[in-house]
Design an enzyme around this catalytic site. Structure first.
Site: not given
Ligand code: TYM
Length: 327
Positions: A110, A189, A192
């Site tokens: 990031k 990958k 956003k």
């Molecule tokens: P975030 O908001 O970036 O993404 C949400 C979920 O989508 C999955 N994901 C993907 N999976 C496969 N291929 C991709 N290109 C792809 N882009 C996103 C992410 O792996 C995620 O499962 N830190 C986390 C949010 C969070 C969280 C938690 C998750 C906060 N607390 C507790 C699980 C448990 C995040 O930024 O996900």
């Protein structure tokens, strides 16, 4: 089993979020006790416009409901409705070695992307550990990019338990191999923040334009092609039936197929897959009070669990609060 997962409301959701995580969230709700939340404290590390953060948070809740989350069974809530999570974050901070956070790749990524290197971004995995562990979750369905965060969560739980007693369950990540990393239009990958994403609720011309811009190599039509390294094929794999997929694989390997054809099919399958969700989303948009009611109810149910955990935690660390908190 208790399932828990979160999504940052830091932008519109994309098909990587759906196939990588949300599809599993929805499938798991039938047989399990599931908790899903909008990770709005996490989003605050990067989204600092209050109107935008609020709208995005409600937007992700609306998306979940449109995709079929059953709010009577599953607990859908926003992270800020359980402020105990930030209290637990502090307690975890005090047992988290700096080295563990310094090794976290998402912080480095990031900052490399130009985001401000604030303390929230650095401490992000500690907050994530708190929001998983406070609900005593067994399983955390996520995409591959969250694997390290779940490992850090497990480490923090073990450190806390060793120091203060066995309070926290050690949760497992649940990552499906076939959807662990959904590629974006440039083959990296989908994310956003990379600007290579296909919006989950995109439709018509805009969606087709996006799909047609998927980067492919310059192998001529008549030559054989490798499906496993081809983004349109990898996207097809997420949606096509096994029979159809075998046909496309054969056409890739034999040659005589242009990428335009396979992209057109990806576009059609996206339209088919998401059309019912889009309809439902439009209905929900017309009834924002319903979404807020769901969140209010979910917040209370989630907070009740967190409240019980925190009473034990405060006792364990020697910091019980001096008055009886209102229920
Ligand atoms: P975030 O908001 O970036 O993404 C949400 C979920 O989508 C999955 N994901 C993907 N999976 C496969 N291929 C991709 N290109 C792809 N882009 C996103 C992410 O792996 C995620 O499962 N830190 C986390 C949010 C969070 C969280 C938690 C998750 C906060 N607390 C507790 C699980 C448990 C995040 O930024 O996900």
């Amino acid at each position: 089993m208790r399932i828990l997962s979160g999504i940052q409301p830091s932008g519109r959701l994309h098909i990587g979020n759906y196939f990588g995580a949300m599809r599993q969230h929805l499938a798991l709700q039938a047989e399990n006790e599931a908790f899903y939340f909008m990770a709005s404290y996490h989003a605050l590390t990067t989204v600092q416009d209050p109107k935008e953060l609020r709208a995005l948070t409600i937007g992700v809740a609306t998306d979940y409901l449109a995709l079929g989350l059953d709010p009577k069974k599953t607990v859908l809530f926003t992270q800020q409705d359980v402020p105990e999570v930030t209290e637990l974050t502090w307690m975890f901070s005090c047992v988290t070695p700096m080295g563990l956070l310094e090794r976290a790749t998402s912080y480095k990524d990031k900052v490399a992307q130009g985001l401000m290197a604030n303390h929230g971004l650095f401490a992000y995995p500690v907050l994530q550990a708190a929001d998983i562990l406070i609900y005593l979750a067994d399983l955390v369905p996520v995409g591959q990019d969250q694997k390290q965060h779940i490992e850090i969560t497990r480490d923090i739980a073990q450190k806390f338990n060793n120091q203060f007693g066995e309070i926290f369950k050690i949760p497992d990540a649940y990552i499906l191999e076939e959807t662990a990393v959904v590629p974006g239009i440039d083959g990296k990958k989908m994310s956003k923040s990379y600007g290579n994403d296909i919006g989950m609720f995109e439709e018509g011309k805009a969606l087709r334009k996006m799909v047609m811009s998927i980067v492919t190599d310059s192998t001529p039509v008549e030559e054989p092609k490798d499906p496993e390294t081809s983004t349109p094929f990898l996207l097809l794999k997420l949606m096509a039936s096994p029979g159809e997929l075998a046909d496309w694989e054969e056409r890739y390997r034999t040659g005589g197929m242009g990428y335009g054809e396979v992209k057109q099919r990806v576009y059609e399958l996206l339209e088919e897959t998401f059309a019912p969700f889009r309809e439902r989303r439009k209905e929900l948009e017309a009834d924002p009070d319903y979404v807020l009611d769901v969140l209010r109810d979910g917040g209370l149910r989630a907070r009740a669990v967190a409240h019980t955990t925190m009473e034990q935690v405060r006792d364990a660390v020697g910091l019980p609060i001096s008055y009886k908190p209102a229920p």
